[in-house]
Design an enzyme around this catalytic site. Structure first.
Site, short mmCIF file in Angstrom:
data_model
loop_
_atom_site.label_atom_id
_atom_site.label_comp_id
_atom_site.label_asym_id
_atom_site.label_seq_id
_atom_site.Cartn_x
_atom_site.Cartn_y
_atom_site.Cartn_z
CB SER A 24 19.54 -20.21 -20.25
OG SER A 24 19.35 -19.91 -21.34
CB SER A 26 19.60 -20.34 -24.94
OG SER A 26 19.20 -19.09 -24.75
CE LYS A 75 22.87 -10.52 -23.26
NZ LYS A 75 21.71 -9.81 -23.46
CG ASN A 96 23.20 -11.69 -28.21
OD1 ASN A 96 23.81 -11.56 -29.25
ND2 ASN A 96 22.09 -12.14 -28.27
CG ASP A 111 19.93 -9.59 -27.13
OD1 ASP A 111 19.35 -10.78 -27.41
OD2 ASP A 111 20.83 -9.03 -26.20
N GLY A 137 19.76 -0.72 -18.79
CA GLY A 137 20.82 -2.02 -18.87
C GLY A 137 21.10 -2.60 -20.06
N GLY A 138 21.62 -3.72 -20.24
CA GLY A 138 22.07 -4.27 -21.61
C GLY A 138 20.86 -4.04 -22.36
CB ALA A 139 17.32 -5.43 -22.51
CG ASN A 160 16.97 2.71 -15.30
OD1 ASN A 160 16.52 1.56 -15.16
ND2 ASN A 160 18.22 2.68 -14.44
P1 NAP Z 1 20.49 -5.65 -16.75
O1 NAP Z 1 21.72 -5.10 -17.57
O2 NAP Z 1 21.04 -6.21 -15.39
O3 NAP Z 1 19.67 -4.43 -16.50
C1 NAP Z 1 18.38 -4.65 -15.38
C2 NAP Z 1 17.68 -3.09 -15.92
O4 NAP Z 1 16.41 -3.39 -14.71
C3 NAP Z 1 18.29 -2.02 -14.94
O5 NAP Z 1 17.78 -0.97 -15.71
C4 NAP Z 1 17.72 -1.83 -13.55
O6 NAP Z 1 17.67 -0.67 -13.10
C5 NAP Z 1 16.19 -2.72 -13.91
N1 NAP Z 1 15.74 -3.28 -12.74
C6 NAP Z 1 15.96 -4.37 -12.18
N2 NAP Z 1 15.28 -4.84 -11.25
C7 NAP Z 1 14.64 -3.67 -10.76
C8 NAP Z 1 13.71 -3.35 -9.86
N3 NAP Z 1 13.34 -4.19 -8.86
N4 NAP Z 1 13.11 -2.11 -10.03
C9 NAP Z 1 13.19 -1.34 -10.85
N5 NAP Z 1 14.23 -1.48 -11.82
C10 NAP Z 1 14.81 -2.59 -11.57
O7 NAP Z 1 19.63 -6.55 -17.42
P2 NAP Z 1 19.51 -6.62 -19.00
O8 NAP Z 1 20.31 -7.56 -19.58
O9 NAP Z 1 19.43 -5.39 -19.53
O10 NAP Z 1 18.06 -7.65 -19.04
C11 NAP Z 1 16.84 -7.12 -18.67
C12 NAP Z 1 15.65 -8.01 -19.01
O11 NAP Z 1 15.58 -8.43 -20.43
C13 NAP Z 1 15.99 -9.38 -18.43
O12 NAP Z 1 14.41 -9.88 -17.78
C14 NAP Z 1 16.15 -10.39 -19.54
O13 NAP Z 1 15.92 -11.71 -19.29
C15 NAP Z 1 15.59 -9.73 -20.74
N6 NAP Z 1 16.06 -9.96 -22.09
C16 NAP Z 1 15.33 -10.52 -22.69
C17 NAP Z 1 15.80 -10.92 -24.05
C18 NAP Z 1 14.87 -11.43 -25.26
O14 NAP Z 1 15.25 -12.12 -26.21
N7 NAP Z 1 13.70 -11.37 -25.01
C19 NAP Z 1 17.16 -10.52 -24.70
C20 NAP Z 1 17.95 -9.89 -23.62
C21 NAP Z 1 17.46 -9.46 -22.32
P3 NAP Z 1 18.78 -0.01 -12.38
O15 NAP Z 1 19.60 0.66 -13.42
O16 NAP Z 1 18.12 0.93 -11.31
O17 NAP Z 1 19.70 -1.25 -11.77
#
Ligand code: NAP
Length: 288
Positions: A24, A26, A75, A96, A111, A137-139, A160
């Protein structure tokens, strides 16, 4: 980013809970801001497993910790242990940021603020257009909520790897926000090329391309992108993901996840301290 915070009996503690937590950015960002504004706060990372979540919250309250950020994998699950939720956290279904208001734990989703502040300058261009969101996912939840609530988009494609998750998000937003114009697709790059090419805005809200998997991209097909498009990757490490590089090569306007990261942090900072984080300064440092 250097910080030299003086710790004493008046120091207020905030932090982040997640697992794993060591990557992180943060703590560095918040401690820099606390130090710069001489606020007497310190921000600590807490590595908390899923089984330790409930106990850790009791500990936070007992220790008088002022608030904390929440990251993967807590989250969504944390909601059942909180006393109150902001409107956006309620609809998004993910928290978050938590404020400890004298033992009353209030959950927020900043977010959403990060996404609004990142996309605001493109508001006119996005208005009434089709957007493709990669990930479910969450984002992706925060992104879809914000697109519907703030940007008046015409249609959303959710693309997805696991199609069932995309479908369940579609059902969720059509019942919670009465937004019916969502289509779902499995992430099979050749099959979604035309879908992406016809989108005004493409948002990667999946973790594909995030360090250490920097060579991964949701698609490597150049025809998915064009110069009329905006491509936003929420991943901020690396600063330029493979997806953004490919899109830029095709002339698209690209946006990395750093501004969203700083702006979501700034809103959390404000909720805890009632002060504005020096975001310009931090963004400049992180971009270097
Ligand atoms: P999450 O809930 O774990 O969701 C992950 C998503 O990515 C799911 O849709 C998953 O697909 C997909 N995925 C992961 N690995 C994959 C792969 N190898 N091939 C295909 N699909 C894959 O995570 P999240 O919280 O949404 O976070 C997602 C990203 O957003 C992270 O990189 C995080 O650091 C970033 N983020 C950035 C900010 C910012 O402030 N810029 C804020 C929040 C999050 P499946 O459903 O098929 O598993």
């Amino acid at each position: 980013m250097q910080s030299s915070i003086e710790i004493n009996h008046n120091t207020k503690i905030v932090g982040v809970i997640g697992h794993p937590i060591k990557h992180s950015f943060s703590p560095m960002m918040h401690n820099y801001a606390f130090n710069k504004l001489e606020l007497g706060y310190v921000y600590l990372p807490f590595d908390i497993s899923t089984t330790g979540l409930q106990d850790s919250l009791k500990g936070m309250v007992a220790l008088g910790i002022k608030g904390f950020n929440v990251t993967i994998p807590h989250k969504e699950r944390i909601i059942e242990y909180l006393d109150e939720l902001s409107d956006s956290a309620k609809i998004v279904g993910a928290v978050n940021t938590v404020v400890n208001d004298n033992g009353n734990l209030i959950g927020y989703n900043t977010d959403v603020n990060g996404i609004i502040n990142t996309l605001d300058e493109y508001k006119e261009q996005i208005n009434g257009k089709t957007v493709s969101v990669l990930g479910a996912g969450g984002a992706a939840r925060s992104v879809i909520y914000t697109l519907i609530n703030h940007f008046n988009v015409k249609k959303i494609n959710i693309i997805n790897r696991t199609i069932e998750k995309a479908e369940s998000l579609k059902d969720y937003f059509s019942s919670k926000m009465l937004f019916e114009k969502i289509k779902t697709y499995e992430l099979m790059p050749p099959d979604v090329t035309e879908i992406l090419a016809k989108s005004k805005l493409i948002i990667n809200a999946s973790s594909i391309g995030m360090s250490p998997n920097e060579d991964d991209s949701p698609t490597t097909i150049a025809e998915s992108f064009n110069k009329k498009q905006i491509v936003f990757d929420v991943v901020y490490n690396p600063r330029q993901t493979k997806l953004l590089k490919l899109a830029e090569e095709q002339g698209a306007t690209t946006i990395n996840g750093l501004k969203m990261f700083v702006e979501q942090g700034a809103k959390s900072f404000e909720l805890w301290t009632n002060k504005q984080m020096p975001t310009e300064n931090i963004l400049e440092i992180l971009n270097k």
